[in-house]
Enzyme design. Structure first.
Site, PDB file in Angstrom:
ATOM      1  N   GLU A  73      38.945  32.814  43.109  1.00 36.28           N
ATOM      2  CA  GLU A  73      37.486  33.347  43.138  1.00 36.28           C
ATOM      3  C   GLU A  73      37.482  34.716  42.939  1.00 36.28           C
ATOM      4  O   GLU A  73      38.083  35.319  43.792  1.00 36.28           O
ATOM      5  CB  GLU A  73      36.541  32.493  44.360  1.00 36.28           C
ATOM      6  CG  GLU A  73      35.317  33.234  44.247  1.00 36.28           C
ATOM      7  CD  GLU A  73      34.501  32.804  45.654  1.00 36.28           C
ATOM      8  OE1 GLU A  73      34.722  32.120  46.231  1.00 36.28           O
ATOM      9  OE2 GLU A  73      33.762  33.691  45.784  1.00 36.28           O
ATOM     10  N   ARG A  84      42.142  38.512  50.956  1.00 34.81           N
ATOM     11  CA  ARG A  84      41.400  38.093  51.854  1.00 34.81           C
ATOM     12  C   ARG A  84      41.493  39.546  52.972  1.00 34.81           C
ATOM     13  O   ARG A  84      42.576  39.324  53.524  1.00 34.81           O
ATOM     14  CB  ARG A  84      41.796  36.928  52.769  1.00 34.81           C
ATOM     15  CG  ARG A  84      40.707  36.360  53.427  1.00 34.81           C
ATOM     16  CD  ARG A  84      40.998  35.015  54.061  1.00 34.81           C
ATOM     17  NE  ARG A  84      40.898  33.985  52.901  1.00 34.81           N
ATOM     18  CZ  ARG A  84      39.993  33.309  52.388  1.00 34.81           C
ATOM     19  NH1 ARG A  84      38.710  33.352  53.073  1.00 34.81           N
ATOM     20  NH2 ARG A  84      39.963  32.424  51.545  1.00 34.81           N
ATOM     21  N   ARG A  95      34.201  41.597  56.704  1.00 36.68           N
ATOM     22  CA  ARG A  95      34.333  40.278  57.080  1.00 36.68           C
ATOM     23  C   ARG A  95      35.125  39.934  58.209  1.00 36.68           C
ATOM     24  O   ARG A  95      36.400  40.345  58.219  1.00 36.68           O
ATOM     25  CB  ARG A  95      34.481  39.224  55.977  1.00 36.68           C
ATOM     26  CG  ARG A  95      33.264  39.580  54.869  1.00 36.68           C
ATOM     27  CD  ARG A  95      33.374  38.372  53.822  1.00 36.68           C
ATOM     28  NE  ARG A  95      32.493  38.951  52.825  1.00 36.68           N
ATOM     29  CZ  ARG A  95      32.208  38.027  51.667  1.00 36.68           C
ATOM     30  NH1 ARG A  95      33.062  37.095  51.457  1.00 36.68           N
ATOM     31  NH2 ARG A  95      31.172  38.610  50.739  1.00 36.68           N
ATOM     32  N   SER A 105      30.927  35.257  42.613  1.00 28.44           N
ATOM     33  CA  SER A 105      30.173  33.891  42.745  1.00 28.44           C
ATOM     34  C   SER A 105      28.779  34.309  42.715  1.00 28.44           C
ATOM     35  O   SER A 105      27.981  35.197  43.332  1.00 28.44           O
ATOM     36  CB  SER A 105      30.185  33.587  44.393  1.00 28.44           C
ATOM     37  OG  SER A 105      30.018  32.191  44.898  1.00 28.44           O
ATOM     38  N   ARG A 156      40.330  42.111  44.563  1.00 29.21           N
ATOM     39  CA  ARG A 156      40.666  40.923  43.888  1.00 29.21           C
ATOM     40  C   ARG A 156      41.141  41.349  42.319  1.00 29.21           C
ATOM     41  O   ARG A 156      41.902  40.836  41.563  1.00 29.21           O
ATOM     42  CB  ARG A 156      39.944  39.855  43.927  1.00 29.21           C
ATOM     43  CG  ARG A 156      39.861  39.158  45.413  1.00 29.21           C
ATOM     44  CD  ARG A 156      39.139  38.031  45.567  1.00 29.21           C
ATOM     45  NE  ARG A 156      39.238  37.425  46.974  1.00 29.21           N
ATOM     46  CZ  ARG A 156      38.604  36.357  47.415  1.00 29.21           C
ATOM     47  NH1 ARG A 156      38.017  35.488  46.680  1.00 29.21           N
ATOM     48  NH2 ARG A 156      38.752  36.035  48.816  1.00 29.21           N
TER      49      ARG A 156
END
Length: 427
Positions: free
Chosen positions: A351, A279, A264, A354, A393
């Site tokens: 998070e 991130r 990303r 999802s 994560r």
RNA sequence: GGAGAGGUGGCCGAGAGGUCGAAGGCAGCCGCCUGCUAAGCGGUUGUGGGGCUAACACCCCACCCAGGGUUCGAAUCCCUGCCUCUCCGCCA
């Protein structure tokens, strides 16, 4: 993509949906005007084509009888030219209409809580005990660097910011988590493991909704005329497995799980989570994807979410499940549960998964249909997906939750067969 | 990278400028016949869009890998792309 017929015939529902999401419903005006024009032009073109077909048939018959069709030819030529002209403008209208409808978000399910941003999200359940420390818990990047299992500095040298070099037990832990998760999902949960391409074409990105709206989030391969993109999630290649296909009713539901690296750009997130694994431009993820019949999709969403939660339960990580409100819902999603894991150093949940039901939003874009036995016609399948889970994560959460005062980190029982050790210690 | 072959309906497979949405077979569905399993006989079965409907029926348009072109008319001719297969080279 929404059904143009619904936009046309049940405009009010779409307006309500846009408002709930906090979008400006006036963007519909242009679309509806275009759509009306498009249909009018379509009628014109079809009418002309019919005239041409009739004439052509006539000409064919005359030829066969050995007569000269020259009288008709002139007229036919004229009509043909006119068709070419009108088709040109029809094509333009079609392109414009499609552009407009592709940027419309999905309609939220009625069970989605109303709200304008993440403060409107609703906690659904909370599991696991928060760890208590007799010392000041460290952030995972400090733990990782002290143990010499995460090297952000050298990763920066190799690739730049938002990359990480895993080493020794760190690299092994990453691999262990991938294997553990895949083993779990392919077990009783019944998912079939797939390993897809991580470079995909534009059609695939459009099929799942990343394009045309979110191109700036993607890495694109620029020196190659194929214009491939690096996937931001396995959702893209896995959902596109059935793009353009018609499945048999008996083949459903299909459950797939896939490990892939994800890429990303993180454009627009400058300054957010600049440290640590939260991130990254490149991260690993195990994804869950389902193709189901429409009437099953909401029970399937519940079970998919539970499948993702199971990972955290077995690892012994405290987490909570949150139902995203209308204002925080992703573009393609009709309903989403976020699973959030506890980060002691930040004293908050972050998070880690999802889980979404897209209903027929993606399948309409990607043209994934199924046929019911004994029934005419086809229907769009419903697609769902969720992380099960984001590996980086998860690793970060483990370092933080299982850290000891001496700087070591305890490995949970379920991972020991993979890690071949109980603890990560300095050295 | 070089040289060939090919992409047609759920599947197999014909077609070669006009009445082809596409022969034939298989599979599926409906019915008939037959007192076993099976076979046989007749019929039927694609998708999307538009119009008209309460809905069905019906009418029209489009679709033979995709996109262009030639033509009054293209599954059929031409160009480009994608994919598959065979041979040579290269390669993890």
């Amino acid at each position: 993509m929404l059904d143009i017929k619904i936009v046309r015939e049940k405009t009010q529902i779409v307006i309500e949906a846009l408002k709930k999401r906090g979008s400006d419903a006036s963007i519909l005006d242009g679309l509806l005007r275009l759509e009306a024009k498009r249909r009018a032009q379509l009628a014109v073109v079809e009418e002309l084509r019919q005239q041409r077909n009739v004439l052509s048939e006539e000409i064919g018959k005359l030829r066969k009888q050995g007569e000269s069709p020259s009288a008709l030819l002139e007229n036919a030529k004229k009509i043909s030219d006119e068709i070419a002209l009108k088709e040109q403008s029809l094509r333009e209208l079609e392109t414009q209409t499609l552009q407009e409808i592709l940027v419309l978000p999905n309609i939220p399910h009625e069970s989605v809580p109303l709200g304008k941003d993440d403060t409107g999200n609703v906690e659904v359940r909370k599991r696991g005990r928060l760890p208590e420390f007799s010392f000041q818990p460290k952030a995972h990047w400090d733990i990782g660097e002290d143990l010499k299992i995460l090297d952000f500095e050298r990763a920066g040298k190799i690739a730049g910011a938002r990359f990480c070099l895993y080493k020794g037990p760190g690299a092994r832990l990453e691999r262990s988590l991938i294997n553990f998760m895949l083993d779990l999902h392919t077990g009783e949960a019944g998912y079939t493991e797939v390993f897809p391409p991580v470079l995909v074409n534009k059609d695939s990105m459009t099929g799942t909704g990343q394009l045309p709206k979110f191109e700036e989030d993607l890495f694109k391969i620029g020196n190659d005329e194929r214009n491939l993109f690096l996937i931001p999630t396995a959702e893209v290649p896995v959902t596109n497995i059935f793009r353009g296909e018609i499945l048999n009713e008996e083949e459903l539901p299909v459950y797939y799980t896939a490990y892939t690296p994800c890429f990303r750009r993180e454009a627009g997130s400058y300054g957010k989570d600049t440290k640590g694994l939260i991130r990254q431009h490149q991260f690993n993820k195990v994804e869950l994807v389902k193709f189901v019949k429409p009437e099953d999709s909401y029970t399937e969403l519940e079970s998919l979410t539970l499948n993702a939660e199971e990972v955290l339960k077995r690892l012994g990580l405290p987490y909570r499940v949150v139902a995203l409100c209308t204002g925080d819902l992703g573009f393609s999603s009709a309903k989403t549960y976020d699973i959030e894991v506890w980060f002691p150093s930040q004293e908050r949940y972050r998070e880690i998964s999802s889980c979404s039901n897209f209903e027929d939003f993606q399948s309409r874009r990607a043209d994934i249909r199924f046929k019911r036995k004994g029934k005419k016609g086809t229907e769009f399948v419903h697609t769902l997906n969720g992380s099960g889970l984001a590996i980086g994560r998860t690793l970060a959460a483990m370092l933080e939750n299982f850290q000891q005062e001496d700087g070591s980190v305890i490995i949970p029982e379920v991972l020991r067969p993979y890690m071949k050790s109980e603890k990560i210690v300095k050295g």
